[in-house]
Design a protein around this motif. Structure first.
Motif, PDB file in Angstrom:
ATOM      1  N   ILE A  71       0.826  -1.221   0.000  1.00  0.00           N
ATOM      2  CA  ILE A  71       0.000   0.000   0.000  1.00  0.00           C
ATOM      3  C   ILE A  71       0.854   1.262   0.000  1.00  0.00           C
ATOM      4  O   ILE A  71       0.443   2.312  -0.486  1.00  0.00           O
ATOM      5  N   ASP A  72       2.092   1.141   0.515  1.00  0.00           N
ATOM      6  CA  ASP A  72       2.908   2.367   0.566  1.00  0.00           C
ATOM      7  C   ASP A  72       3.434   2.800  -0.802  1.00  0.00           C
ATOM      8  O   ASP A  72       4.045   3.854  -0.928  1.00  0.00           O
ATOM      9  N   TYR A  73       3.170   2.044  -1.841  1.00  0.00           N
ATOM     10  CA  TYR A  73       3.527   2.482  -3.202  1.00  0.00           C
ATOM     11  C   TYR A  73       2.782   3.782  -3.544  1.00  0.00           C
ATOM     12  O   TYR A  73       3.244   4.586  -4.337  1.00  0.00           O
ATOM     13  N   ALA A  74       1.619   3.969  -2.920  1.00  0.00           N
ATOM     14  CA  ALA A  74       0.794   5.129  -3.257  1.00  0.00           C
ATOM     15  C   ALA A  74       1.537   6.427  -3.002  1.00  0.00           C
ATOM     16  O   ALA A  74       1.502   7.365  -3.822  1.00  0.00           O
ATOM     17  N   ARG A  75       2.216   6.483  -1.862  1.00  0.00           N
ATOM     18  CA  ARG A  75       2.926   7.730  -1.512  1.00  0.00           C
ATOM     19  C   ARG A  75       3.988   8.045  -2.553  1.00  0.00           C
ATOM     20  O   ARG A  75       4.158   9.193  -2.948  1.00  0.00           O
ATOM     21  N   ARG A  76       4.689   7.025  -2.980  1.00  0.00           N
ATOM     22  CA  ARG A  76       5.760   7.239  -3.970  1.00  0.00           C
ATOM     23  C   ARG A  76       5.180   7.704  -5.309  1.00  0.00           C
ATOM     24  O   ARG A  76       5.755   8.534  -5.996  1.00  0.00           O
ATOM     25  N   VAL A  77       4.033   7.147  -5.642  1.00  0.00           N
ATOM     26  CA  VAL A  77       3.412   7.549  -6.921  1.00  0.00           C
ATOM     27  C   VAL A  77       2.973   9.005  -6.853  1.00  0.00           C
ATOM     28  O   VAL A  77       3.133   9.775  -7.810  1.00  0.00           O
ATOM     29  N   GLU A  78       2.408   9.392  -5.720  1.00  0.00           N
ATOM     30  CA  GLU A  78       1.870  10.752  -5.606  1.00  0.00           C
ATOM     31  C   GLU A  78       2.972  11.826  -5.689  1.00  0.00           C
ATOM     32  O   GLU A  78       2.675  13.004  -5.898  1.00  0.00           O
ATOM     33  N   LYS A  79       4.224  11.383  -5.502  1.00  0.00           N
ATOM     34  CA  LYS A  79       5.333  12.351  -5.608  1.00  0.00           C
ATOM     35  C   LYS A  79       5.761  12.573  -7.063  1.00  0.00           C
ATOM     36  O   LYS A  79       6.519  13.478  -7.381  1.00  0.00           O
ATOM     37  N   ILE A  80       5.279  11.720  -7.941  1.00  0.00           N
ATOM     38  CA  ILE A  80       5.668  11.844  -9.362  1.00  0.00           C
ATOM     39  C   ILE A  80       4.944  13.054  -9.958  1.00  0.00           C
ATOM     40  O   ILE A  80       3.723  13.198  -9.786  1.00  0.00           O
ATOM     41  N   PRO A  81       5.659  13.925 -10.648  1.00  0.00           N
ATOM     42  CA  PRO A  81       5.031  15.119 -11.207  1.00  0.00           C
ATOM     43  C   PRO A  81       3.892  14.742 -12.173  1.00  0.00           C
ATOM     44  O   PRO A  81       4.037  13.798 -12.955  1.00  0.00           O
ATOM     45  N   GLY A  82       2.828  15.470 -12.041  1.00  0.00           N
ATOM     46  CA  GLY A  82       1.674  15.217 -12.936  1.00  0.00           C
ATOM     47  C   GLY A  82       0.636  14.313 -12.318  1.00  0.00           C
ATOM     48  O   GLY A  82      -0.436  14.122 -12.891  1.00  0.00           O
ATOM     49  N   VAL A  83       0.943  13.706 -11.166  1.00  0.00           N
ATOM     50  CA  VAL A  83      -0.032  12.809 -10.532  1.00  0.00           C
ATOM     51  C   VAL A  83      -0.879  13.629  -9.564  1.00  0.00           C
ATOM     52  O   VAL A  83      -0.353  14.310  -8.678  1.00  0.00           O
ATOM     53  N   GLN A  84      -2.182  13.562  -9.732  1.00  0.00           N
ATOM     54  CA  GLN A  84      -3.101  14.284  -8.852  1.00  0.00           C
ATOM     55  C   GLN A  84      -3.346  13.485  -7.578  1.00  0.00           C
ATOM     56  O   GLN A  84      -3.281  14.010  -6.480  1.00  0.00           O
ATOM     57  N   ALA A  85      -3.614  12.183  -7.756  1.00  0.00           N
ATOM     58  CA  ALA A  85      -3.880  11.321  -6.600  1.00  0.00           C
ATOM     59  C   ALA A  85      -3.618   9.879  -6.964  1.00  0.00           C
ATOM     60  O   ALA A  85      -3.731   9.502  -8.135  1.00  0.00           O
ATOM     61  N   CYS A  86      -3.279   9.073  -5.973  1.00  0.00           N
ATOM     62  CA  CYS A  86      -3.094   7.633  -6.203  1.00  0.00           C
ATOM     63  C   CYS A  86      -3.820   6.930  -5.056  1.00  0.00           C
ATOM     64  O   CYS A  86      -3.415   7.062  -3.895  1.00  0.00           O
ATOM     65  N   VAL A  87      -4.909   6.263  -5.365  1.00  0.00           N
ATOM     66  CA  VAL A  87      -5.715   5.681  -4.297  1.00  0.00           C
ATOM     67  C   VAL A  87      -5.683   4.156  -4.366  1.00  0.00           C
ATOM     68  O   VAL A  87      -5.780   3.578  -5.448  1.00  0.00           O
ATOM     69  N   PRO A  88      -5.530   3.525  -3.202  1.00  0.00           N
ATOM     70  CA  PRO A  88      -5.440   2.066  -3.207  1.00  0.00           C
ATOM     71  C   PRO A  88      -6.817   1.417  -3.400  1.00  0.00           C
ATOM     72  O   PRO A  88      -7.828   1.983  -2.990  1.00  0.00           O
ATOM     73  N   GLU A  89      -6.779   0.254  -3.987  1.00  0.00           N
ATOM     74  CA  GLU A  89      -8.032  -0.496  -4.191  1.00  0.00           C
ATOM     75  C   GLU A  89      -7.746  -1.955  -3.909  1.00  0.00           C
ATOM     76  O   GLU A  89      -6.628  -2.442  -4.123  1.00  0.00           O
ATOM     77  N   LEU A  90      -8.757  -2.646  -3.452  1.00  0.00           N
ATOM     78  CA  LEU A  90      -8.606  -4.085  -3.220  1.00  0.00           C
ATOM     79  C   LEU A  90      -9.758  -4.791  -3.922  1.00  0.00           C
ATOM     80  O   LEU A  90     -10.930  -4.577  -3.588  1.00  0.00           O
ATOM     81  N   TRP A  91      -9.408  -5.550  -4.934  1.00  0.00           N
ATOM     82  CA  TRP A  91     -10.426  -6.238  -5.751  1.00  0.00           C
ATOM     83  C   TRP A  91     -10.401  -7.730  -5.431  1.00  0.00           C
ATOM     84  O   TRP A  91      -9.344  -8.346  -5.392  1.00  0.00           O
ATOM     85  N   ARG A  92     -11.564  -8.267  -5.200  1.00  0.00           N
ATOM     86  CA  ARG A  92     -11.640  -9.715  -4.998  1.00  0.00           C
ATOM     87  C   ARG A  92     -12.934 -10.241  -5.620  1.00  0.00           C
ATOM     88  O   ARG A  92     -13.939  -9.513  -5.678  1.00  0.00           O
ATOM     89  N   VAL A  93     -12.898 -11.467  -6.041  1.00  0.00           N
ATOM     90  CA  VAL A  93     -14.139 -12.067  -6.552  1.00  0.00           C
ATOM     91  C   VAL A  93     -14.990 -12.463  -5.352  1.00  0.00           C
ATOM     92  O   VAL A  93     -14.474 -13.036  -4.392  1.00  0.00           O
ATOM     93  N   ALA A  94     -16.259 -12.107  -5.397  1.00  0.00           N
ATOM     94  CA  ALA A  94     -17.159 -12.540  -4.324  1.00  0.00           C
ATOM     95  C   ALA A  94     -17.480 -14.012  -4.556  1.00  0.00           C
ATOM     96  O   ALA A  94     -18.015 -14.350  -5.614  1.00  0.00           O
TER      97      ALA A  94
END
Lengths: 387, 229
Positions: A71-94
């Motif tokens: 999940i901490d990849y999000a912080r690193r992505v948000e530091k990249i110029p041009g990125v507005q937001a990076c939000v985590p998601e968790l997808w699973r099949v029900a």
């Protein structure tokens, strides 16, 4: 001459009917197949139009369902110029909903999406689900650990549930707090819940998610491509590398899949077209063989080779056009009936019906060429003697 | 001359074997003549009619009909010639089975898109041959004599220079045969058309008719009659 040709077709009803059946079934098949393909494209295109950002997943995992990222990849992505937001998601099949298996059929699967509503407030355009609320409300920060979900209109209808009710996902009961409707076949199979609940539901540790939704400050393909490169480079040295997929890439992936489907459609349609043309060829050949004395009479009375050719071609074209129109009507009726039973809408647009009728005419002409040449090439004397 | 043939030959290949149907026929028939071509079966008389009608091409020789050299004409030229200058009456009537009497009479003009403009005249022609009350009957609904009348009306409508008739009474009883010949004679008299009849029934030959006898692909005699043949 056209009236005479029509009379020739109508005064041999059984033969004309059989040719008509052959052509119309072929045309109906082509209309049906192209409608399914066109419906699939339009469904996918609707879905992709609703997703404007990038989806970041574990490298080579194809789909968020099969991906795991820290999940901490999000912080690193948000530091990249041009990125507005990076939000985590968790997808699973029900695995099942209300005790029913959900993995039956490609378009009926239900998936669970866990998201962090606090982080989602950073998205300027909002999330596709939050933009598509119909009743109730979005998942909010206070829903953490409360087992609350937002469901699609389709899921609500399927399980006869609504806001205020509960839905059993796996072994857990969730309270429905909102109903959304994106209108996309692929997106509307999602149960949205708080990331806290999704972690528990999926048995994930709190430092892992499946993917990230990345919103850029600019949405041009060039800007997205630049950010995509920067993100992939950022994690190139990590054990868990990432892939970023933009709408353009999803479209390309889907396009590749559809190309294979198109090849299949082309083969099946070609077979149908050949069968239709052979049907007309057979009918016209039999008709010409039976009518040899008649062509002799016409030639004795001044009909040229060209005149006889035109007569036979007009007859076969009548059969082709009638078969094309009938086949289009059957195809349209089939597609309309099937639409009610299919998870996506196959579409038979007017251009398709018009082209299918035109294809019928073409089949008529193709199927009539050889019999017409044969009739035109008859010697008047031999043809008259045949009587 | 309505017809001029010089050393006309026609050879068919039957089963790979050449069969000489005409072995050098030369004849001249003046405009307006009523000509009978008589001879036994297989003598070559029908072949002569087919060549004269542009339905077949000679193997060699010269053949001029109504001033046109048929041997040199293209297929389309021959079609136009048959359409514009010739009328045909065949033994088997040769009508189109799914067309009524009026449409059968109009058959020569259908391909050129002229049929509609001639519909009224077609009705008149059918009236002339005594079929005014059978206009919309199909061949199956007509007797042999009536079918042959339709064929004559079809030929009449073209106003032909030359009427070619191949055993026109071959499938008719004597009374009907006489009626049919009466109509052909009427066409000859009133329209001034030349008539070329191939038959082995000599009962209908009249005074001043030209009679050509054919045997084994050759003309054995040609003469104008001076009374009943």
């Amino acid at each position: 001459m056209l009236r005479f040709a029509l009379k020739n077709v109508l005064t041999r009803p059984l033969r004309s009917f059989l040719a008509l059946v052959g052509v119309s079934i072929s045309i109906a098949g082509v209309v049906g197949l192209i409608s399914v393909s066109s419906g699939l494209r339009s469904t996918m295109s609707d879905t992709l139009d609703k997703v404007e950002g990038l989806v970041m997943i574990e490298a080579n995992s194809v789909d968020p369902i099969f991906s795991t990222l820290p999940i901490d990849y999000a912080r690193r992505v948000e530091k990249i110029p041009g990125v507005q937001a990076c939000v985590p998601e968790l997808w699973r099949v029900a695995p099942n909903v209300e005790g029913q298996k959900t993995l039956i059929g490609l378009f009926n699967a239900i998936v669970v999406l866990g998201l962090d509503p606090e982080r989602h407030t950073r998205l300027s355009a909002g999330h596709v689900y939050s933009r598509s609320m119909r009743r109730g409300r979005n998942i909010e920060p206070g829903d953490a650990g409360k087992k609350r979900v937002v469901v699609s209109e389709r899921i609500a209808r399927k399980y006869a549930k609504d806001v205020g009710g509960t839905v059993k996902v796996g072994e857990e009961q969730f309270e429905i707090v909102g109903v959304y409707n994106t209108g996309s076949l692929f997106l509307d199979g999602t149960l949205v819940m708080h990331l806290e609940d999704a972690w528990k539901f999926a048995g994930f540790s709190r430092d892992l998610v499946t993917s990230f939704y990345v919103e850029a400050t600019e949405t041009s393909p060039e800007a997205l491509a630049r950010i995509e490169k920067a993100i992939e480079a950022e994690f190139a040295g990590e054990k868990k590398k990432v892939d970023c997929l933009s709408t353009t890439e999803w479209q390309a992936e889907f396009g590749n899949m559809m190309k294979n489907l198109d090849v299949f459609l082309l083969v099946v349609s070609s077979i149908a077209v050949i069968v239709g043309a052979i049907g007309i060829l057979n009918t016209m050949l039999m008709s010409v063989t039976e009518r040899v004395p008649e062509f002799g009479i016409l030639k004795a009375n001044g009909w040229s080779r060209g005149d006889v050719t035109r007569l036979v071609l007009a007859e076969s074209t009548y059969l082709g056009v009638a078969g094309g129109v009938l086949g289009s009507a059957i195809g349209w009726a089939g597609v309309t009936s099937a639409a009610a039973m299919m998870p996506f809408q196959p579409t038979a647009p007017l251009w398709l019906l018009g082209s299918a009728s035109g294809l019928g005419a073409l089949l008529g002409i193709l199927g009539g060429v050889y019999p017409a040449r044969r009739a035109a090439g008859l010697s008047p004397v031999d043809a008259i003697r045949a009587s | 001359m309505i017809l001029r043939a010089v050393d006309l030959k026609k050879t068919y290949a039957i089963g790979g074997r050449p069969v000489e149907a005409l072995r050098g026929v030369s004849l001249e028939i003046p405009d307006g003549a009523f000509t009978f071509v008589v001879g036994p079966s297989g003598s070559g008389k029908s072949t002569l009619m087919h060549l004269a009608g542009g339905l077949d091409r000679p193997t060699s020789g010269t053949l001029e009909v109504a001033g046109q050299d048929l041997a040199r004409m293209s297929d389309d030229g021959l079609s136009a010639f048959r359409r514009e200058k010739l009328g045909f009456v065949f033994q088997a009537f040769n009508l189109i089975p799914n067309l009524d009497a009026v449409d059968n009479v109009l058959v020569p003009f259908v391909a050129r898109g002229l049929a509609e403009g001639m519909r009224e005249r077609a009705r008149e022609m059918l009236g002339t041959v005594g079929l005014g009350d059978r206009l919309h009957h199909r061949p199956k609904q007509l007797s042999g004599g009536e079918q042959q009348r339709v064929a004559i009306a079809r030929a009449l409508l073209k106003d032909p220079k030359l009427l070619l008739a191949d055993e026109p009474t071959g499938e008719l009883d004597s009374k009907t045969g006489a009626e049919i010949f009466g109509l052909i004679r009427q066409l000859h008299r009133e329209k001034g058309a030349s008539v070329f009849v191939v038959t082995h029934d000599t009962r209908y030959i009249e005074k001043d008719d030209t009679v050509i006898k054919v045997e084994d692909g050759r003309i054995v005699s040609q003469a104008a009659t001076e009374g009943q043949f």
